[in-house]
Scaffold this motif. Structure first.
Motif, PDB file in Angstrom:
ATOM      1  N   GLN A 297       0.858  -1.174   0.000  1.00 28.17           N
ATOM      2  CA  GLN A 297       0.000   0.000   0.000  1.00 28.17           C
ATOM      3  C   GLN A 297       0.900   1.232   0.000  1.00 28.17           C
ATOM      4  OE1 GLN A 297      -2.702   0.339   3.351  1.00 28.17           O
ATOM      5  NE2 GLN A 297      -3.867   2.013   2.421  1.00 28.17           N
ATOM      6  N   TRP A 298       0.848   1.999  -1.096  1.00 24.95           N
ATOM      7  CA  TRP A 298       1.751   3.138  -1.261  1.00 24.95           C
ATOM      8  C   TRP A 298       1.097   4.438  -0.791  1.00 24.95           C
ATOM      9  CZ3 TRP A 298       6.729   2.511  -2.082  1.00 24.95           C
ATOM     10  CH2 TRP A 298       7.176   1.330  -2.701  1.00 24.95           C
ATOM     11  N   PHE A 299       1.884   5.269  -0.134  1.00 26.09           N
ATOM     12  CA  PHE A 299       1.462   6.584   0.334  1.00 26.09           C
ATOM     13  C   PHE A 299       2.423   7.620  -0.225  1.00 26.09           C
ATOM     14  CE2 PHE A 299      -0.124   3.542   3.350  1.00 26.09           C
ATOM     15  CZ  PHE A 299      -1.350   4.031   3.761  1.00 26.09           C
ATOM     16  N   TRP A 318      -3.649   4.336  12.095  1.00 30.03           N
ATOM     17  CA  TRP A 318      -2.516   5.147  11.687  1.00 30.03           C
ATOM     18  C   TRP A 318      -1.190   4.428  11.943  1.00 30.03           C
ATOM     19  CZ3 TRP A 318      -2.865   9.592   8.972  1.00 30.03           C
ATOM     20  CH2 TRP A 318      -4.112  10.231   8.938  1.00 30.03           C
ATOM     21  N   VAL A 319      -0.285   4.591  11.004  1.00 32.46           N
ATOM     22  CA  VAL A 319       1.090   4.132  11.150  1.00 32.46           C
ATOM     23  C   VAL A 319       1.990   5.362  11.130  1.00 32.46           C
ATOM     24  CG1 VAL A 319       2.963   2.799  10.108  1.00 32.46           C
ATOM     25  CG2 VAL A 319       0.617   1.907  10.056  1.00 32.46           C
ATOM     26  N   HIS A 320       2.770   5.543  12.175  1.00 35.71           N
ATOM     27  CA  HIS A 320       3.621   6.714  12.314  1.00 35.71           C
ATOM     28  C   HIS A 320       5.090   6.338  12.076  1.00 35.71           C
ATOM     29  CE1 HIS A 320       0.158   8.742  14.055  1.00 35.71           C
ATOM     30  NE2 HIS A 320       0.055   7.766  14.942  1.00 35.71           N
ATOM     31  N   MET A 321       5.803   7.214  11.426  1.00 33.68           N
ATOM     32  CA  MET A 321       7.236   7.028  11.194  1.00 33.68           C
ATOM     33  C   MET A 321       7.949   8.341  11.492  1.00 33.68           C
ATOM     34  SD  MET A 321       9.209   5.741   7.720  1.00 33.68           S
ATOM     35  CE  MET A 321       8.890   7.277   6.813  1.00 33.68           C
ATOM     36  N   LEU A 322       8.964   8.297  12.349  1.00 33.62           N
ATOM     37  CA  LEU A 322       9.743   9.481  12.701  1.00 33.62           C
ATOM     38  C   LEU A 322      11.173   9.297  12.214  1.00 33.62           C
ATOM     39  CD1 LEU A 322       7.271   9.617  14.660  1.00 33.62           C
ATOM     40  CD2 LEU A 322       8.799  10.697  16.305  1.00 33.62           C
ATOM     41  N   TYR A 354      11.291  14.850  11.831  1.00 34.91           N
ATOM     42  CA  TYR A 354      10.053  14.968  11.064  1.00 34.91           C
ATOM     43  C   TYR A 354       9.179  13.751  11.350  1.00 34.91           C
ATOM     44  CZ  TYR A 354       7.693  16.895   6.851  1.00 34.91           C
ATOM     45  OH  TYR A 354       6.832  17.504   5.953  1.00 34.91           O
ATOM     46  N   ARG A 355       7.878  13.940  11.152  1.00 34.90           N
ATOM     47  CA  ARG A 355       6.924  12.847  11.363  1.00 34.90           C
ATOM     48  C   ARG A 355       6.078  12.642  10.098  1.00 34.90           C
ATOM     49  NH1 ARG A 355       4.045  11.013  16.099  1.00 34.90           N
ATOM     50  NH2 ARG A 355       5.006  12.748  17.240  1.00 34.90           N
ATOM     51  N   TRP A 356       5.936  11.395   9.706  1.00 34.15           N
ATOM     52  CA  TRP A 356       5.009  10.998   8.646  1.00 34.15           C
ATOM     53  C   TRP A 356       3.988  10.046   9.262  1.00 34.15           C
ATOM     54  CZ3 TRP A 356      10.255  11.172   8.189  1.00 34.15           C
ATOM     55  CH2 TRP A 356      10.798  11.975   7.159  1.00 34.15           C
ATOM     56  N   SER A 357       2.719  10.226   8.901  1.00 35.82           N
ATOM     57  CA  SER A 357       1.654   9.358   9.405  1.00 35.82           C
ATOM     58  C   SER A 357       0.806   8.883   8.231  1.00 35.82           C
ATOM     59  CB  SER A 357       0.775  10.097  10.423  1.00 35.82           C
ATOM     60  OG  SER A 357       1.543  10.507  11.547  1.00 35.82           O
ATOM     61  N   PHE A 358       0.499   7.586   8.219  1.00 41.06           N
ATOM     62  CA  PHE A 358      -0.226   6.967   7.106  1.00 41.06           C
ATOM     63  C   PHE A 358      -1.464   6.248   7.650  1.00 41.06           C
ATOM     64  CE2 PHE A 358       4.428   6.439   6.616  1.00 41.06           C
ATOM     65  CZ  PHE A 358       4.648   7.442   5.674  1.00 41.06           C
ATOM     66  N   ASN A 359      -2.622   6.563   7.062  1.00 37.39           N
ATOM     67  CA  ASN A 359      -3.865   5.909   7.471  1.00 37.39           C
ATOM     68  C   ASN A 359      -4.127   4.730   6.541  1.00 37.39           C
ATOM     69  OD1 ASN A 359      -6.821   5.321   7.677  1.00 37.39           O
ATOM     70  ND2 ASN A 359      -6.747   7.030   9.126  1.00 37.39           N
ATOM     71  N   VAL A 360      -4.062   3.525   7.089  1.00 38.43           N
ATOM     72  CA  VAL A 360      -4.169   2.326   6.246  1.00 38.43           C
ATOM     73  C   VAL A 360      -5.599   2.091   5.765  1.00 38.43           C
ATOM     74  CG1 VAL A 360      -2.178   1.217   7.306  1.00 38.43           C
ATOM     75  CG2 VAL A 360      -4.445   0.843   8.295  1.00 38.43           C
ATOM     76  N   GLU A 367       1.974  14.796   7.420  1.00 35.88           N
ATOM     77  CA  GLU A 367       3.395  14.953   7.695  1.00 35.88           C
ATOM     78  C   GLU A 367       3.651  16.309   8.311  1.00 35.88           C
ATOM     79  OE1 GLU A 367       5.893  15.578   4.100  1.00 35.88           O
ATOM     80  OE2 GLU A 367       4.047  15.161   2.979  1.00 35.88           O
ATOM     81  N   GLY A 368       4.753  16.412   9.070  1.00 38.42           N
ATOM     82  CA  GLY A 368       5.043  17.687   9.691  1.00 38.42           C
ATOM     83  C   GLY A 368       6.368  17.700  10.423  1.00 38.42           C
TER      84      GLY A 368
END
Length: 510
Positions: A297-299, A318-322, A354-360, A367-368
């Protein structure tokens, strides 16, 4: 085997802005013929292999600090084959400090991978480095696979890994002797990238690989006993240059970023030239961590490049990546750097938390910015991979100073702790002319899966260019305002790359 005679490069025909002072007194003799910022100062190679027992300690080593802190990094053994030596080209050298019962020992060894053995027999460098030109007549690889970038612990061994995807090599975690190539029981048919990851709680290995021919990327897993479980091809539009990946309880997060090399230039001119494609989005692919499906699943997110992830985790849908984001991975070149201008420019990039968040469920990306301070090499408590974390421990990149290594060569001059819940930060500065390394956060012995992030100790190597002394600093994760102990290393440590912490229970009967 045929090879060309190495080009002898002198300070007279390779001029740069002068590095800090003269080469350290323990640097190899051939270094004196070079005026090169990544062969002088704190970057100068240290080619001595040695052991040291009962190291001198200022303060007190915590009784529950038990295990090994291991750093991989470049230490060039022979004079380079051309004047375009790159910092990433140096031979892999492992440095390890072992803590047990309040005492410390140290060990330093070269990694003896395939390329090292060939050059060792020849008594000279044979392969060119990443700045090229590549030589496709050479065996194995047109440039040297140095395996000097990353080190992780897996299935009873340390694994050395290379940022351009190379052969992983097994190393005895106690003696640092090279044990040979890791094949995952004969199932591994390709290279592994740096920043493949082990789950500290299960011992499983999760990896990715990339290459110039289809399939351009793959993602796989091996169990804790060293057996390959799956290896999935990832569909991309062309060759990419990912450096890290995210890992949560149920997903792996793969990176397809718009900063990659031109394949035609590589084929026609034997050089790897990177380009930043600002009109293309950054893409992040979520795939089932355990290979139960090969669907990705691409974001999409704003164009950028990322070297290192701090941590990733899930909260509901949500999946968060920092991690540390580069808005511009291609800064302007400085004409004073002459033929090394590209290399020096890349090392002056700005990185921000930075933070990226993806809603599956919905496919939404948020992002922010977390903080504008230029930091990199983020680390977390070693037991918290893939679980929500409150703290990240980053290395501070200083503002460039005229005539100094600081900033020009992307040294680290301090440790910064982010509190991701309150937004507060705490820092410790190493001091003028003192350079640090990545700081793995060693969970206190017996902590297990408690989830208490501050029952841990960030540990770090420093080198002081004022007197060429090196130390290992030990901090309390709950308060990094000052180290709780300083362990003196008998010889200078040259600046390295990535590190790992190995719990004492993995290497001793404790």
């Amino acid at each position: 085997m045929s090879h060309d005679t190495p080009l002898m490069v002198t300070a007279a025909n390779v001029r740069m802005v002068a590095p800090d002072g003269t080469p350290p007194p323990d640097a190899p003799e051939w270094i004196k013929r070079y005026d090169h910022p990544y062969l002088h100062g704190a970057f100068a190679p240290t080619d001595v292999e040695y052991d040291a027992e009962d190291l001198e300690v200022e303060g007190e080593i915590p009784s529950d600090l038990c295990g090994a802190y291991v750093m991989n990094g470049p230490s060039q053994r022979f004079e380079p084959v051309n004047s375009k030596y790159h910092y990433y080209d140096g031979d892999a050298q492992l440095r390890a400090i072992y803590f047990r019962d309040g005492r410390a020992t140290f060990r330093q060894r070269y990694l003896r991978n395939g390329a090292f053995i060939v050059e060792d027999k020849a008594g000279m460098a044979i392969w060119p480095g990443i700045a090229g030109p590549y030589d496709f007549r050479l065996p194995g690889s047109p440039i040297k696979d140095v395996s000097n970038t990353d080190v992780i612990f897996y299935n009873g061994n340390l694994l050395s890994l290379w940022h351009m995807a190379g052969d992983p090599y097994k190393v005895d975690p106690l003696t640092l002797e090279t044990r040979g190539r890791e094949t995952l029981g004969g199932g591994l048919s390709h290279s592994l990238s740096a920043h493949s990851k082990t789950d500290p709680n299960t011992g499983e290995l999760f990896f990715f690989n990339y290459q110039d021919e289809p399939p351009y990327m793959s993602y796989g897993m091996a169990d804790a006993q060293g057996r390959l479980k799956f290896d999935i091809d990832i569909d991309l539009k062309g060759p990419r240059s990912p450096h890290d990946m995210g890992l949560t309880e149920n997903y792996a997060i793969l990176h397809d970023l718009p900063f990659y090399h031109d394949v035609d230039i590589l084929k026609n001119h034997n050089r790897r030239v990177m380009g930043f494609h600002r009109d293309q989005p950054a893409r992040f692919g979520l795939i089932d961590r355990f290979g139960r499906s090969d669907k990705v699943q691409w974001f999409e997110a704003e164009a950028c490049y990322i070297l290192h992830i701090s941590n990733s985790w899930e909260e509901g849908d949500w999946v968060h990546m920092l991690g540390c984001r580069q808005e511009d991975p291609m800064p302007q070149k400085d004409a004073r750097d002459h033929h090394l201008a590209s290399m020096m420019a890349y090392r002056r990039r700005s990185h921000v938390m930075y933070r990226w968040s993806f809603n599956v469920k919905t496919g939404e990306t948020r992002e922010g910015l977390i903080d504008e301070t230029n930091t990199e090499f983020p680390t977390i408590n070693s037991h918290m991979t893939g679980r929500k974390t409150r703290y990240s421990f980053n290395q501070i990149i200083p503002v460039p100073k005229e005539g100094s290594l600081e900033g020009r060569c992307q040294t680290f001059n301090g440790l910064l702790r982010y509190d991701l819940e309150t937004g507060a930060t705490q820092r410790y500065d190493y001091g003028d002319g003192v350079y640090g390394s990545e700081a793995p956060v060693a969970a206190a012995h017996g902590q297990g899966k408690s989830g208490d992030e501050t029952r841990a100790y960030p540990v770090i190597f420093t080198t002081d260019s004022n007197d060429w002394t090196s130390y290992c600093l030990i901090f309390d994760a709950a308060d990094i305002s000052a180290p709780i102990a300083r362990v003196k290393i008998p010889r200078r440590i040259s600046i390295g790359f990535h590190t790992t912490w190995v719990d004492g229970s993995e290497i001793w009967d404790v």
